[in-house]
Design a protein around this motif. Structure first.
Motif, PDB file in Angstrom:
ATOM      1  N   ALA A  77       3.622  -6.114 -11.946  1.00  0.00           N
ATOM      2  CA  ALA A  77       3.719  -6.989 -10.800  1.00  0.00           C
ATOM      3  C   ALA A  77       2.655  -5.973  -9.939  1.00  0.00           C
ATOM      4  CB  ALA A  77       5.075  -6.751 -10.163  1.00  0.00           C
ATOM      5  N   GLY A  80       1.483  -8.443  -4.313  1.00  0.00           N
ATOM      6  CA  GLY A  80       2.645  -7.815  -3.543  1.00  0.00           C
ATOM      7  C   GLY A  80       2.427  -8.109  -2.150  1.00  0.00           C
ATOM      8  N   ASP A  81       3.058  -7.116  -1.391  1.00  0.00           N
ATOM      9  CA  ASP A  81       3.122  -7.238   0.193  1.00  0.00           C
ATOM     10  C   ASP A  81       1.582  -7.515   0.607  1.00  0.00           C
ATOM     11  OD1 ASP A  81       5.589  -7.250   0.160  1.00  0.00           O
ATOM     12  OD2 ASP A  81       5.704  -5.023   0.678  1.00  0.00           O
ATOM     13  N   ASN A 141       7.907 -11.855  -6.541  1.00  0.00           N
ATOM     14  CA  ASN A 141       6.671 -11.461  -5.903  1.00  0.00           C
ATOM     15  C   ASN A 141       5.645 -12.900  -5.817  1.00  0.00           C
ATOM     16  OD1 ASN A 141       7.213  -9.023  -5.142  1.00  0.00           O
ATOM     17  ND2 ASN A 141       6.246  -8.068  -6.767  1.00  0.00           N
ATOM     18  N   TYR A 145       4.177 -15.250  -2.888  1.00  0.00           N
ATOM     19  CA  TYR A 145       2.688 -15.519  -2.901  1.00  0.00           C
ATOM     20  C   TYR A 145       2.467 -16.833  -2.850  1.00  0.00           C
ATOM     21  CZ  TYR A 145      -2.070 -15.312  -4.161  1.00  0.00           C
ATOM     22  OH  TYR A 145      -3.497 -15.389  -4.136  1.00  0.00           O
TER      23      TYR A 145
END
Length: 171
Positions: A77, A80-81, A141, A145
């Motif tokens: 992954a 992400g953020d 995630n 997104y």
């Protein structure tokens, strides 16, 4: 290594985990949608202004990471953020530019129409990934997104229309 491996001739394909799944599995459906979105973005980037073309190309790279996340059943992954925050900042930038007050008719210019097709494919992709999240427990995630990406594609399309004086609001 040849692109033709013949390993999929029986309707199965391999994941990063080493598992073999049906080509119609929910994972492959989601990744196929991401691949389709990537292709449409590749087309759209040749029709949009330069700064948007650069954004679309960066998104194309990030989509490969999303496909890896799904093909690894969430073990890989990379998106992400930070990537979501980048999309949100772009959304806010274009929202300030367009100042929407009503629903709009999509596709008022050739470039915005390309982005609207991308947005629709992104939404379909989001639905496929939502299935993975809710039924299989991975892809969260990617889901976040894709949700932001479809919003960004919408406001980018409207910005193009506004710049060209072709934004058509439905009242």
């Amino acid at each position: 290594m040849s692109i033709t491996t013949k390993t999929g001739d029986k309707g199965l394909t391999g994941l990063f985990t080493g598992d073999r799944v049906a080509k119609y599995s929910p994972i492959m459906e989601a990744n196929g949608n991401i691949d389709e979105l990537d292709s449409f973005l590749g087309e759209a980037k040749h029709h949009v202004p330069g700064e948007m073309s650069e954004v679309l190309e960066k998104i194309q790279v990030q989509l490969y990471d999303l496909m890896a996340e799904l093909a690894s059943k969430g073990k890989y992954a990379k998106v992400g953020d930070e990537e979501v925050k980048w999309l949100e900042e772009l959304i806010h930038k274009y929202e300030e530019e367009i100042q929407l007050r009503a629903f709009v008719l999509p596709g008022s210019t050739p470039a915005s129409a390309k982005l609207d097709v991308c947005r629709a494919v992104a939404r379909r992709t989001e639905r496929a990934v939502a299935r993975l999240v809710l039924e299989y427990g991975f892809g969260h995630n990617a889901l976040i997104y894709l949700n932001r990406l479809s919003d960004l594609l919408f406001v980018m399309a409207r910005a193009i229309e506004k710049r060209e004086g072709k934004l058509k609001e439905v009242k």
